[in-house]
Motif scaffolding. Structure first.
Motif, PDB file in Angstrom:
ATOM      1  N   LEU A 186     -11.774  -6.914   0.899  1.00  0.00           N
ATOM      2  CA  LEU A 186     -12.859  -7.291   1.806  1.00  0.00           C
ATOM      3  C   LEU A 186     -12.406  -7.243   3.264  1.00  0.00           C
ATOM      4  CD1 LEU A 186     -14.423 -10.278  -0.180  1.00  0.00           C
ATOM      5  CD2 LEU A 186     -15.512  -8.083   0.318  1.00  0.00           C
ATOM      6  N   ALA A 187     -11.165  -7.652   3.528  1.00  0.00           N
ATOM      7  CA  ALA A 187     -10.634  -7.582   4.895  1.00  0.00           C
ATOM      8  C   ALA A 187     -10.589  -6.142   5.375  1.00  0.00           C
ATOM      9  CB  ALA A 187      -9.246  -8.208   4.951  1.00  0.00           C
ATOM     10  N   LEU A 188     -10.197  -5.234   4.492  1.00  0.00           N
ATOM     11  CA  LEU A 188     -10.178  -3.808   4.838  1.00  0.00           C
ATOM     12  C   LEU A 188     -11.591  -3.298   5.107  1.00  0.00           C
ATOM     13  CD1 LEU A 188      -8.658  -1.136   5.135  1.00  0.00           C
ATOM     14  CD2 LEU A 188      -8.883  -0.826   2.660  1.00  0.00           C
ATOM     15  N   VAL A 189     -12.556  -3.739   4.298  1.00  0.00           N
ATOM     16  CA  VAL A 189     -13.948  -3.328   4.493  1.00  0.00           C
ATOM     17  C   VAL A 189     -14.466  -3.827   5.843  1.00  0.00           C
ATOM     18  CG1 VAL A 189     -16.309  -3.664   3.665  1.00  0.00           C
ATOM     19  CG2 VAL A 189     -14.479  -3.155   2.036  1.00  0.00           C
ATOM     20  N   LEU A 215      -9.626 -17.995   6.859  1.00  0.00           N
ATOM     21  CA  LEU A 215      -9.659 -19.450   6.995  1.00  0.00           C
ATOM     22  C   LEU A 215     -10.680 -20.065   6.052  1.00  0.00           C
ATOM     23  CD1 LEU A 215      -8.342 -21.687   8.755  1.00  0.00           C
ATOM     24  CD2 LEU A 215     -10.330 -21.504  10.269  1.00  0.00           C
ATOM     25  N   ARG A 216     -11.800 -19.381   5.861  1.00  0.00           N
ATOM     26  CA  ARG A 216     -12.863 -19.906   5.010  1.00  0.00           C
ATOM     27  C   ARG A 216     -12.517 -19.825   3.519  1.00  0.00           C
ATOM     28  NH1 ARG A 216     -17.947 -20.421   7.285  1.00  0.00           N
ATOM     29  NH2 ARG A 216     -18.369 -21.518   5.334  1.00  0.00           N
ATOM     30  N   VAL A 217     -11.746 -18.825   3.132  1.00  0.00           N
ATOM     31  CA  VAL A 217     -11.453 -18.640   1.699  1.00  0.00           C
ATOM     32  C   VAL A 217     -10.051 -19.112   1.327  1.00  0.00           C
ATOM     33  CG1 VAL A 217     -13.039 -16.695   1.510  1.00  0.00           C
ATOM     34  CG2 VAL A 217     -10.627 -16.262   2.018  1.00  0.00           C
ATOM     35  N   ASN A 231      -8.540  -0.554  20.517  1.00  0.00           N
ATOM     36  CA  ASN A 231      -8.029  -1.910  20.773  1.00  0.00           C
ATOM     37  C   ASN A 231      -9.133  -2.962  20.632  1.00  0.00           C
ATOM     38  OD1 ASN A 231      -5.393  -1.068  21.292  1.00  0.00           O
ATOM     39  ND2 ASN A 231      -5.813  -0.708  23.459  1.00  0.00           N
ATOM     40  N   ILE A 232     -10.326  -2.631  21.131  1.00  0.00           N
ATOM     41  CA  ILE A 232     -11.457  -3.564  21.000  1.00  0.00           C
ATOM     42  C   ILE A 232     -11.788  -3.785  19.522  1.00  0.00           C
ATOM     43  CG2 ILE A 232     -13.934  -3.849  21.413  1.00  0.00           C
ATOM     44  CD1 ILE A 232     -13.542  -2.375  24.064  1.00  0.00           C
ATOM     45  N   ALA A 233     -11.821  -2.697  18.759  1.00  0.00           N
ATOM     46  CA  ALA A 233     -12.114  -2.801  17.333  1.00  0.00           C
ATOM     47  C   ALA A 233     -11.054  -3.633  16.618  1.00  0.00           C
ATOM     48  CB  ALA A 233     -12.201  -1.407  16.713  1.00  0.00           C
ATOM     49  N   ARG A 234      -9.794  -3.453  16.996  1.00  0.00           N
ATOM     50  CA  ARG A 234      -8.720  -4.213  16.363  1.00  0.00           C
ATOM     51  C   ARG A 234      -8.809  -5.696  16.680  1.00  0.00           C
ATOM     52  NH1 ARG A 234      -3.498  -0.215  17.446  1.00  0.00           N
ATOM     53  NH2 ARG A 234      -4.002   1.310  15.794  1.00  0.00           N
ATOM     54  N   ILE A 235      -9.118  -6.024  17.928  1.00  0.00           N
ATOM     55  CA  ILE A 235      -9.217  -7.437  18.326  1.00  0.00           C
ATOM     56  C   ILE A 235     -10.372  -8.116  17.599  1.00  0.00           C
ATOM     57  CG2 ILE A 235      -9.725  -8.991  20.245  1.00  0.00           C
ATOM     58  CD1 ILE A 235      -8.241  -7.009  22.067  1.00  0.00           C
ATOM     59  N   ILE A 236     -11.544  -7.461  17.600  1.00  0.00           N
ATOM     60  CA  ILE A 236     -12.704  -8.034  16.906  1.00  0.00           C
ATOM     61  C   ILE A 236     -12.427  -8.155  15.410  1.00  0.00           C
ATOM     62  CG2 ILE A 236     -15.138  -7.687  16.324  1.00  0.00           C
ATOM     63  CD1 ILE A 236     -15.470  -6.291  19.007  1.00  0.00           C
ATOM     64  N   ALA A 270      -9.521  -8.512  13.976  1.00  0.00           N
ATOM     65  CA  ALA A 270      -8.555  -9.588  13.773  1.00  0.00           C
ATOM     66  C   ALA A 270      -9.244 -10.947  13.785  1.00  0.00           C
ATOM     67  CB  ALA A 270      -7.467  -9.537  14.843  1.00  0.00           C
ATOM     68  N   ILE A 271     -10.182 -11.136  14.713  1.00  0.00           N
ATOM     69  CA  ILE A 271     -10.907 -12.409  14.797  1.00  0.00           C
ATOM     70  C   ILE A 271     -11.766 -12.630  13.551  1.00  0.00           C
ATOM     71  CG2 ILE A 271     -12.675 -13.688  16.077  1.00  0.00           C
ATOM     72  CD1 ILE A 271     -11.671 -12.278  18.613  1.00  0.00           C
ATOM     73  N   VAL A 272     -12.495 -11.594  13.141  1.00  0.00           N
ATOM     74  CA  VAL A 272     -13.367 -11.705  11.967  1.00  0.00           C
ATOM     75  C   VAL A 272     -12.555 -11.959  10.703  1.00  0.00           C
ATOM     76  CG1 VAL A 272     -14.989 -10.450  10.498  1.00  0.00           C
ATOM     77  CG2 VAL A 272     -15.200 -10.305  12.980  1.00  0.00           C
ATOM     78  N   VAL A 273     -11.474 -11.187  10.536  1.00  0.00           N
ATOM     79  CA  VAL A 273     -10.642 -11.350   9.338  1.00  0.00           C
ATOM     80  C   VAL A 273      -9.973 -12.725   9.316  1.00  0.00           C
ATOM     81  CG1 VAL A 273      -8.565 -10.506   8.170  1.00  0.00           C
ATOM     82  CG2 VAL A 273     -10.251  -8.881   9.024  1.00  0.00           C
TER      83      VAL A 273
END
Length: 261
Positions: free
Chosen positions: A116-119, A158-160, A143-148, A150-153
């Motif tokens: 799911l993290a990869l998706v 943290l939730r799971v 870089n923007i995609a990686r930062i966003i 990283a935050i989402v993942v």
């Protein structure tokens, strides 16, 4: 908001205080399991390096074996701490060893999380791609995609993060354990971030004094992190789970979409 942060801080202080008392009363048994984790991790690295020069298939087999041993020991540690929290008088270590089914559920859930993290990363990368047509450089877009991502993942992890507890406590199947963890952490993200900040500060202090050229201070902090912070962090995670479960009002099989926010 200020009152919420105060309440969260008090809740975190209570969890850490209870965890410290439990660790103080059972330090050697908990620290012994943590040392076993450390020993397993380092031994696997040494043997993997050795067997890579001998046989590739043997190296892969040993790597899988040590992964099972490491996470099996981690689950044993959590089950043992929860048994101590229940104030059971006699606890057999064999009773806390995870079963084959629990290990199967654990690794299935772990693989699902990684997938799911990869998706998430791929989806965010695709959504960020049109920025190129807006004049954004490719490197900046990446870089923007990686930062966003990283935050989402990070928020997702943290939730799971508490899914192992539902597997070892309720024998929950992998996807149900993930949903339960998602539901459990709803409204508790701030408390979890405060707990992470508490342990992060200690590690950052070690890194600072290490790079600043204070070997004596960094050595002392390294010993503290190894023999105190490590065992304490495991206890705090287990006690945080118990604290959140005491206030949990969700169902036994919650829907994920209802607990995203």
């Amino acid at each position: 908001m200020i009152q919420f942060l105060k309440a969260s801080t008090f809740a975190v202080n209570e969890v850490i205080s209870r965890s410290w008392e439990l660790l103080k009363n059972h330090y050697f048994s908990i620290a012994g399991l943590c040392f076993l984790l450390f020993l397993t991790s380092n031994t696997s690295g040494i043997l993997a390096f050795y067997f890579s020069e001998v046989n590739t298939f043997l190296s892969v087999f040993m790597a899988l074996l040590f992964v099972i041993l490491y996470f099996g020991t981690q689950l044993t540690l959590f089950k043992y701490i929860l048994a101590l929290a229940d104030k059971r008088e006699k606890i057999s270590l064999m009773e806390t060893v995870p079963s084959t089914r629990e290990l199967r559920y654990f690794f299935t859930a772990m693989f699902s999380i990684a997938l799911l993290a990869l998706v998430f990363y791929l989806i965010i990368s695709v959504l960020a791609f049109p920025l190129i047509y807006a004049g954004v450089e490719v490197s900046l877009m990446v870089n923007i995609a990686r930062i966003i991502s990283a935050i989402v993942v990070f928020a997702f992890l943290l939730r799971v993060a508490f899914y192992p507890f539902f597997i070892i406590q309720q024998q929950a199947e992998p996807f149900r354990a993930l949903r339960l963890s998602f539901a459990l952490t709803r409204g508790n993200v701030t408390r979890l971030l405060l707990i992470l900040a508490f342990f992060a500060i200690l590690h950052l202090l070690y890194m600072y004094f290490n790079y600043a050229g204070y070997p004596m201070v960094s050595t002392i902090l390294s010993l503290v992190n190894s023999f105190l912070v490590g065992p304490l962090s495991s206890v705090v995670i287990a006690m945080a789970f118990r604290s959140m479960m005491a206030d949990y009002r969700g169902g036994d099989d919650p829907e994920v979409m209802k607990h995203i926010i």
